[in-house]
Design a protein around this motif. Structure first.
Motif: not given
Length: 119
Positions: A32-44
């Motif tokens: 989770n530190f090296l390859a954390p999943p992204l949440h849609p609001h982070q991309i927006v």
């Protein structure tokens, strides 16, 4: 390119949406530190920031995706065996093993071919 035209290229990693709800990723803290999943609001937020600043931008999220350019086998900087090892270590090849209908189309075709009598 015309100064009035702006483009934004988005290169995200895994995004937590319903499309990928069946993916089995490692659950360790290191992963989770090296390859954390992204949440849609982070991309927006990143897209809106590029629009607000009125500039063309390439958005790579999260940080490790910046290394994809040198990680590519075609570039030749990282040896293929190391790429294969890290891919195996991350379980990337098996993350979508339960994705989609079972049996899938390829499995149905194989079963059909095997059930036909030989001539």
């Amino acid at each position: 390119m015309s100064p009035q035209i702006r483009t934004t290229l988005l290169l995200p990693s895994f995004v937590t949406t319903t499309l990928f709800s069946e993916i089995q990723l490692p659950r360790s803290r290191l992963w989770n530190f090296l390859a954390p999943p992204l949440h849609p609001h982070q991309i927006v937020k990143a897209i809106i920031s590029a629009l607000d600043e009125d500039e063309s931008r390439t958005i790579r999220m999260p940080f490790y995706t910046n290394f994809a350019r040198i990680w590519s086998v075609g570039v030749g900087i990282v040896p293929k065996w190391l790429v294969d090892f890290v891919q195996w270590l991350s379980a990337a090849d098996f993350a979508m093993i339960d994705y989609g209908p079972k049996p899938d189309a390829a499995e149905k075709l194989l079963a059909e071919i095997e059930s036909k009598p030989e001539k």
